[in-house]
Design a protein around this motif. Structure first.
Motif, PDB file in Angstrom:
ATOM      1  N   ARG A 205      83.630  61.425  36.522  1.00 18.72           N
ATOM      2  CA  ARG A 205      82.481  60.548  36.541  1.00 18.72           C
ATOM      3  C   ARG A 205      82.448  59.670  35.298  1.00 18.72           C
ATOM      4  NH1 ARG A 205      82.485  62.279  41.267  1.00 18.72           N
ATOM      5  NH2 ARG A 205      80.587  62.951  42.359  1.00 18.72           N
TER       6      ARG A 205
ATOM      7  N   GLN B 291      78.444  55.363  33.840  1.00 16.04           N
ATOM      8  CA  GLN B 291      77.700  54.429  34.681  1.00 16.04           C
ATOM      9  C   GLN B 291      77.407  54.993  36.077  1.00 16.04           C
ATOM     10  OE1 GLN B 291      80.692  51.235  33.809  1.00 16.04           O
ATOM     11  NE2 GLN B 291      78.882  49.966  33.429  1.00 16.04           N
ATOM     12  N   ASP B 292      77.963  56.166  36.400  1.00 10.51           N
ATOM     13  CA  ASP B 292      77.697  56.790  37.692  1.00 10.51           C
ATOM     14  C   ASP B 292      76.343  57.494  37.684  1.00 10.51           C
ATOM     15  OD1 ASP B 292      80.110  55.972  38.767  1.00 10.51           O
ATOM     16  OD2 ASP B 292      81.169  57.785  38.119  1.00 10.51           O
ATOM     17  N   GLU B 293      75.687  57.500  38.830  1.00  9.40           N
ATOM     18  CA  GLU B 293      74.337  58.054  38.929  1.00  9.40           C
ATOM     19  C   GLU B 293      74.281  59.544  38.600  1.00  9.40           C
ATOM     20  OE1 GLU B 293      72.608  57.225  42.685  1.00  9.40           O
ATOM     21  OE2 GLU B 293      72.450  55.059  42.351  1.00  9.40           O
ATOM     22  N   ASP B 294      75.320  60.288  38.967  1.00  3.67           N
ATOM     23  CA  ASP B 294      75.279  61.738  38.759  1.00  3.67           C
ATOM     24  C   ASP B 294      75.997  62.193  37.492  1.00  3.67           C
ATOM     25  OD1 ASP B 294      77.786  61.132  39.692  1.00  3.67           O
ATOM     26  OD2 ASP B 294      77.915  62.834  41.073  1.00  3.67           O
TER      27      ASP B 294
ATOM     28  N   GLU C  83      74.920  62.263  34.383  1.00  2.00           N
ATOM     29  CA  GLU C  83      74.036  63.090  33.567  1.00  2.00           C
ATOM     30  C   GLU C  83      73.874  64.480  34.158  1.00  2.00           C
ATOM     31  OE1 GLU C  83      70.782  60.477  33.775  1.00  2.00           O
ATOM     32  OE2 GLU C  83      71.556  59.083  32.261  1.00  2.00           O
ATOM     33  N   ASP C  84      73.759  64.577  35.491  1.00  2.00           N
ATOM     34  CA  ASP C  84      73.622  65.877  36.140  1.00  2.00           C
ATOM     35  C   ASP C  84      74.869  66.733  35.948  1.00  2.00           C
ATOM     36  OD1 ASP C  84      71.082  65.292  37.042  1.00  2.00           O
ATOM     37  OD2 ASP C  84      71.755  64.642  39.025  1.00  2.00           O
TER      38      ASP C  84
ATOM     39  N   THR D  22      69.970  61.315  28.806  1.00  2.00           N
ATOM     40  CA  THR D  22      69.932  59.934  29.283  1.00  2.00           C
ATOM     41  C   THR D  22      71.083  59.159  28.649  1.00  2.00           C
ATOM     42  OG1 THR D  22      67.516  60.006  29.459  1.00  2.00           O
ATOM     43  CG2 THR D  22      68.553  57.835  29.483  1.00  2.00           C
TER      44      THR D  22
END
Length: 294
Positions: free
Chosen positions: A182, A185-188, A190-191, A222
Motif C-alpha cells: 500500500r 495515498q491509498d485509503e487503507d 492507515e488501517d 493520519t
C-alpha cells in the motif's frame, strides 16, 4: 559480563509487566570507510542487517539468537523488535552500485529493549567494524562513535509527527498469501499500518483480544503528505537466491499519530510496518510545526 538475556530476566523480577519497562533505544553510529573507492549495492539492506547481527553475535550470542530467531510472540506472529535507517552519506550511481563520495557515513540502529540494557547494547558497537558485502563488492566501515538519541516527549497520551528514515512497507495479504503493498495515498494504508503496529504491541505483552480492542480505541494515525507524492522504492531482499523477495516501501511523507507513549516508544524502537529487521520503517519524531506547514 552480564548477558542481555540475563539482564532481561533480572528486569522481569523487578517489574511484573515487561512492556512497562521496555523502551526504544536509538543509537546513531558514525562510520568511516576503511578503503577507497567504496561501493554499496543499492539493495544493501539485507547484508547490512546481517552485518549488525554479526557484531551482536560476537559479543552476546544469546541476544543475537533472540533478535534473529526468537523475538516476541509465537509462530507467524513473532516479531523481532529491531530496525535501522538508510545509510546517510553522499554517493553517485555507478551501475547497480552506490559509489560513496565521502569516507564518513551515519546510521541509526534501533531496538525495543528494557531501559536497563541501554549501556550494555551501546557498548556492543563502539570500535567495531561493519562489513557490507554481496557477490560483487565489499565495503568495510569502522564505527568511530556511538551516540544515544534521546526521546523528545514524556506525555502519557502523546500526539507526535513521525517520518520514515527508511522505506515504510505495509500492505494486505491477498488470496495467494502474498502482500499487496500500500502507498500512503491509498485509503487503507492507515488501517494496514495500525493493524501491524498493534499486533507488535500485543506480542510484547502476550495480550489477549480485549487488549487489542482497547489499544485500537486509544490510537489514531493520519497520513500527512508533502506538496509532491511520496517517494516509492522497490527493494530486493536476498537477491540472487531462492528466497529472493521484492518489497515496495515509501518515504517522503509524515504520519500524525496520537497514542499512549508506550506505543510511540514501540514505533521508534521497533519501526512501523513490515520487514523492520531488514531496515524498513525506521521512524523519527519531527519537531511540532504549525498546521499546514508540512
Amino acid at each position: 559480563m552480564l548477558s542481555y538475556i540475563s539482564l532481561c530476566q533480572f528486569c522481569r523480577t523487578l517489574i511484573p509487566t515487561f512492556y512497562l519497562i521496555t523502551l526504544s533505544m536509538r543509537l546513531k553510529l558514525t562510520l568511516q570507510t576503511l578503503h577507497k573507492p567504496a561501493y554499496l549495492p543499492f539493495n544493501y539492506q539485507y547484508p547490512l542487517s546481517a552485518a549488525i547481527y554479526k557484531i551482536i553475535q560476537s559479543a552476546d550470542a544469546a541476544f543475537a539468537t533472540f533478535l534473529h530467531d526468537t523475538g516476541y510472540g509465537t509462530g507467524s506472529k513473532s516479531f523481532k523488535l529491531f530496525t535501522f535507517s538508510d545509510i546517510k552519506t553522499p554517493f553517485t550511481k555507478n551501475g547497480d552500485r552506490m559509489q560513496l563520495q565521502s569516507a564518513q557515513a551515519e546510521l541509526i540502529v534501533c531496538f525495543y529493549v528494557p531501559q536497563a540494557a541501554e549501556n550494555f547494547i551501546k557498548g556492543l558497537f563502539l570500535n567495531q567494524q561493519l562489513q557490507i558485502a554481496d557477490h560483487k563488492s565489499k565495503t568495510t566501515f569502522h564505527i568511530n562513535q556511538v551516540e544515544s538519541l534521546s526521546n523528545v516527549y514524556n506525555n502519557k497520551i502523546s500526539r507526535q509527527l513521525l517520518q520514515p528514515l527508511s522505506p515504510l512497507v505495509t500492505g494486505r495479504k491477498n488470496d495467494r498469501g502474498h502482500y499487496d503493498y500500500r502507498s500512503p495515498q491509498d485509503e487503507d494504508f492507515e488501517d494496514c499500518l495500525l493493524h501491524n503496529w498493534i499486533e507488535k504491541a500485543v506480542a510484547t505483552q502476550n495480550a489477549d483480544t480485549d487488549t487489542l480492542q482497547n489499544l485500537k480505541q486509544k490510537i489514531s494515525v493520519t497520513v500527512r503528505l508533502f506538496a509532491h507524492p511520496p517517494q516509492s522504492r522497490l527493494i530486493t531482499i536476498k537477491g540472487g537466491t531462492n528466497a529472493e523477495t521484492k518489497i515496495r516501501g515509501y518515504t517522503k511523507f509524515r504520519l500524525e499519530v496520537t497514542a499512549p507513549h508506550e506505543m510511540i516508544e514501540l514505533a521508534l524502537g521497533a519501526g512501523l510496518g513490515l520487514y523492520n529487521v531488514q531496515g524498513m520503517g525506521c521512524m523519527e519524531v519531527v519537531s511540532p510545526r504549525p498546521e499546514g506547514s508540512l
